[in-house]
Design a protein around this motif. Structure first.
Motif, PDB file in Angstrom:
ATOM      1  N   ALA A  43      66.602  85.288  67.982  1.00 54.27           N
ATOM      2  CA  ALA A  43      66.495  86.401  68.918  1.00 54.27           C
ATOM      3  C   ALA A  43      67.644  87.381  68.750  1.00 54.27           C
ATOM      4  CB  ALA A  43      66.462  85.862  70.348  1.00 54.27           C
ATOM      5  N   PHE A  44      68.855  86.889  68.707  1.00 51.61           N
ATOM      6  CA  PHE A  44      70.013  87.779  68.653  1.00 51.61           C
ATOM      7  C   PHE A  44      70.239  88.368  67.270  1.00 51.61           C
ATOM      8  CE2 PHE A  44      70.936  86.052  72.767  1.00 51.61           C
ATOM      9  CZ  PHE A  44      71.574  87.102  73.411  1.00 51.61           C
ATOM     10  N   PHE A  45      69.661  87.774  66.238  1.00 50.17           N
ATOM     11  CA  PHE A  45      69.742  88.376  64.911  1.00 50.17           C
ATOM     12  C   PHE A  45      69.142  89.781  64.936  1.00 50.17           C
ATOM     13  CE2 PHE A  45      67.748  89.316  60.808  1.00 50.17           C
ATOM     14  CZ  PHE A  45      68.860  89.260  59.980  1.00 50.17           C
ATOM     15  N   ALA A 180      81.765  87.712  66.581  1.00 54.82           N
ATOM     16  CA  ALA A 180      81.070  86.451  66.832  1.00 54.82           C
ATOM     17  C   ALA A 180      80.381  86.401  68.192  1.00 54.82           C
ATOM     18  CB  ALA A 180      82.056  85.290  66.729  1.00 54.82           C
ATOM     19  N   TRP A 181      80.656  87.380  69.073  1.00 53.27           N
ATOM     20  CA  TRP A 181      80.165  87.310  70.457  1.00 53.27           C
ATOM     21  C   TRP A 181      79.372  88.568  70.779  1.00 53.27           C
ATOM     22  CZ3 TRP A 181      83.740  87.042  75.391  1.00 53.27           C
ATOM     23  CH2 TRP A 181      82.934  86.777  76.510  1.00 53.27           C
ATOM     24  N   THR A 182      78.079  88.403  71.055  1.00 50.72           N
ATOM     25  CA  THR A 182      77.175  89.510  71.335  1.00 50.72           C
ATOM     26  C   THR A 182      76.548  89.345  72.707  1.00 50.72           C
ATOM     27  OG1 THR A 182      76.633  89.774  68.988  1.00 50.72           O
ATOM     28  CG2 THR A 182      75.109  90.750  70.565  1.00 50.72           C
ATOM     29  N   VAL A 183      76.439  90.453  73.441  1.00 44.21           N
ATOM     30  CA  VAL A 183      75.802  90.471  74.756  1.00 44.21           C
ATOM     31  C   VAL A 183      74.713  91.542  74.739  1.00 44.21           C
ATOM     32  CG1 VAL A 183      76.108  90.909  77.217  1.00 44.21           C
ATOM     33  CG2 VAL A 183      77.875  89.697  75.942  1.00 44.21           C
ATOM     34  N   ILE A 220      75.270  85.397  73.102  1.00 46.15           N
ATOM     35  CA  ILE A 220      75.396  84.327  72.114  1.00 46.15           C
ATOM     36  C   ILE A 220      76.785  84.396  71.496  1.00 46.15           C
ATOM     37  CG2 ILE A 220      74.485  85.668  70.170  1.00 46.15           C
ATOM     38  CD1 ILE A 220      73.138  83.056  69.212  1.00 46.15           C
ATOM     39  N   TYR A 221      77.361  83.237  71.287  1.00 50.51           N
ATOM     40  CA  TYR A 221      78.640  83.121  70.567  1.00 50.51           C
ATOM     41  C   TYR A 221      78.394  82.260  69.338  1.00 50.51           C
ATOM     42  CZ  TYR A 221      83.474  82.305  69.352  1.00 50.51           C
ATOM     43  OH  TYR A 221      84.663  82.254  68.675  1.00 50.51           O
ATOM     44  N   THR A 222      78.693  82.820  68.165  1.00 50.79           N
ATOM     45  CA  THR A 222      78.447  82.135  66.905  1.00 50.79           C
ATOM     46  C   THR A 222      79.775  81.681  66.300  1.00 50.79           C
ATOM     47  OG1 THR A 222      76.530  83.542  66.519  1.00 50.79           O
ATOM     48  CG2 THR A 222      77.375  82.311  64.641  1.00 50.79           C
ATOM     49  N   GLY A 223      79.887  80.375  66.064  1.00 45.47           N
ATOM     50  CA  GLY A 223      81.083  79.828  65.456  1.00 45.47           C
ATOM     51  C   GLY A 223      80.925  79.691  63.956  1.00 45.47           C
ATOM     52  N   ASN A 225      80.165  77.765  60.328  1.00 41.43           N
ATOM     53  CA  ASN A 225      79.210  76.798  59.775  1.00 41.43           C
ATOM     54  C   ASN A 225      77.902  76.724  60.553  1.00 41.43           C
ATOM     55  OD1 ASN A 225      81.152  76.060  57.827  1.00 41.43           O
ATOM     56  ND2 ASN A 225      82.090  74.630  59.272  1.00 41.43           N
ATOM     57  N   GLY A 226      77.465  77.852  61.126  1.00 45.99           N
ATOM     58  CA  GLY A 226      76.166  77.865  61.774  1.00 45.99           C
ATOM     59  C   GLY A 226      76.127  77.314  63.182  1.00 45.99           C
ATOM     60  N   SER A 227      77.258  77.023  63.796  1.00 41.20           N
ATOM     61  CA  SER A 227      77.279  76.537  65.171  1.00 41.20           C
ATOM     62  C   SER A 227      77.220  77.723  66.139  1.00 41.20           C
ATOM     63  CB  SER A 227      78.545  75.722  65.428  1.00 41.20           C
ATOM     64  OG  SER A 227      78.597  74.603  64.555  1.00 41.20           O
ATOM     65  N   PHE A 228      76.600  77.526  67.312  1.00 38.03           N
ATOM     66  CA  PHE A 228      76.496  78.623  68.273  1.00 38.03           C
ATOM     67  C   PHE A 228      76.180  78.077  69.659  1.00 38.03           C
ATOM     68  CE2 PHE A 228      72.203  77.980  66.629  1.00 38.03           C
ATOM     69  CZ  PHE A 228      71.457  77.913  67.795  1.00 38.03           C
TER      70      PHE A 228
END
Length: 429
Positions: A43-45, A180-183, A220-223, A225-228
């Motif tokens: 969704a956030f992509f 890394a952080w989108t609203v 969404i916060y994306t860390g 290695n694909g963690s979120f």
């Protein structure tokens, strides 16, 4: 599963493979293969696109054949061709973008004695029109969008499972707090269903009284290695509100191998005048995937509370066990999934991906929420030709079997089989 049923499935599979689809009936596109994306990250992509340096015009051609054979009910069959053409024009120092999409779904073949499939308008009729017409404004780390466009959030999404994705009318604001952080926040007023040429109010589409705007907010916060971790909430006044939470963690194992774990939670609650009835529903899900360059293996589990049926009037259900035909989201349903994907290109073969899924759903056998226990087996084979001049071309064949067992209510089990053949060709310029 008895021996005769197993032999029938194997025979049907051989027939499918000998024939030279693409999308699930219920599950969103990210559930077709064990991809890197999940409901919330997919969704956030999309909301990162306004910040891209360049957005391309796209021509997407599609041919889709769909046939469903039902037990003790009429069958469905359609073959349609068409697609869509999207144009994005830049103005004012690349800050303002104007976009539009025209689409068509034309009947190639339809049996009037069989039911609609959703590839065409009701009555097996061809249809065309404008699905998108919008303006985007990009100011630093903020993007505003207004008009008619695609939305792909959990429970409100394009549900690209037939010929034409559904689109919405509204406005949204996206803000990148950090890379890394989108609203994102927005309001939605209308929807164009995937087998209709007209935009209608969200409440009309949901078959409830009223004409309200639905407001949503997510983050969404994306860390590494694909963690979120992601959260999405929307409020449908006098109808219900919906909260969706998802987290995922990836563990690298070396040699391009990894384990990805995911967890999801949904809460829905009727509110105000309770136009859709008085209900409160919870959904829990967990999924683990072992990935390697040549193949991946997944296992998932979901549970939906017994009180009421989960509502998803404006898009696909994002449950980990939502697959080609069934969502496995009925009241009190426990469902387990096992899946495997083979990437033949990594083995030196042509660029072919093959996926098999099996889901087993258990529901209350008796009582007010009784429904048949059911199992679904899905097989998907996709081929993308290697030559550069055929880039964007893909062929897909899908086969699904659904088997049900009677509940205490008696003769309520319904088996069915699906076959879907799809050709997609997308050009960007």
């Amino acid at each position: 599963m008895n021996a005769n049923s197993l032999r029938a499935k194997l025979l049907s599979l051989l027939i499918v493979i000998q024939a030279p689809q693409v999308l699930a009936n219920t599950g969103p596109e990210y559930l077709e293969f064990e991809s890197e994306q999940s409901p919330i990250s997919a969704a956030f992509f999309q909301y990162k696109l306004p910040f891209a340096e360049e957005r391309h015009n796209k021509l997407h051609l599609r041919s889709y054949y769909f046939e469903r054979d039902r037990d003790l009910a009429p069958d469905s069959q359609d073959w349609a061709g068409g697609g869509w053409f999207s144009v994005v024009t830049d103005y004012w120092d690349d800050r303002i973008k104007l976009g539009g999409t025209a689409y068509t779904s034309q009947k190639i073949y339809a049996d009037d004695d069989k039911l609609d499939t959703g590839l065409l308008e009701r009555g097996h009729n061809s249809f065309s029109g404008l699905s998108e017409l919008y303006a985007s404004l990009i100011l630093g780390s903020t993007a505003l969008q207004l008009g008619r466009y695609e939305i792909n959030m959990p429970y409100i999404n394009k549900s690209d499972t037939r010929m034409i994705p559904q689109t919405f009318e509204g406005a949204s604001v996206t803000f990148n707090i950090t890379p890394a952080w989108t609203v994102v926040s927005g309001v939605v007023s209308k929807i164009k269903p995937k087998n209709d040429s007209e935009f209608i109010s969200l409440y009309e589409d949901a078959n409830v009284d009223g004409d309200k705007n639905v407001k949503g907010i997510g983050s969404i916060y994306t860390g590494q290695n694909g963690s979120f971790a992601g959260l999405y909430y929307f409020d449908a006044p006098e109808f219900f509100d919906n909260t969706y939470l998802e987290v995922s963690k990836q563990y690298a194992l070396g040699d391009s191998r990894s384990i990805q774990w995911g967890g999801q939670y949904t809460h829905q609650q009727a509110k105000g005048k309770k136009l859709g009835g008085d209900f409160s529903v919870d959904h829990f899900g967990t999924k683990v995937t072992w990935k390697s360059p040549a193949y991946s293996v997944s296992a998932a589990y979901t549970y939906y509370s017994e009180t009421e049926l989960l509502r998803s009037p404006w898009g696909s259900v994002p449950g980990y066990t939502s697959v080609m035909v069934k969502d496995f989201s009925r009241p009190g349903e426990h469902a387990g999934l096992i899946a495997m994907t083979w990437y033949l290109k990594a083995m030196g073969a042509p660029d072919i991906e093959a996926n098999i899924k099996y889901v087993d759903g258990d529901t209350p056998d008796c009582g007010s929420q009784a429904s048949p226990d059911q199992q679904e087996t899905d097989i998907t084979i996709q081929y993308k030709p290697a030559p550069e001049y055929l880039r964007g071309l893909s062929f897909r064949v899908r086969k699904a079997w659904v088997e049900q067992q009677h509940s205490c209510r008696g003769n309520d089990a319904r088996d069915l089989e699906d076959i879907r053949l799809m050709l997609n060709y997308q050009l960007s310029f």
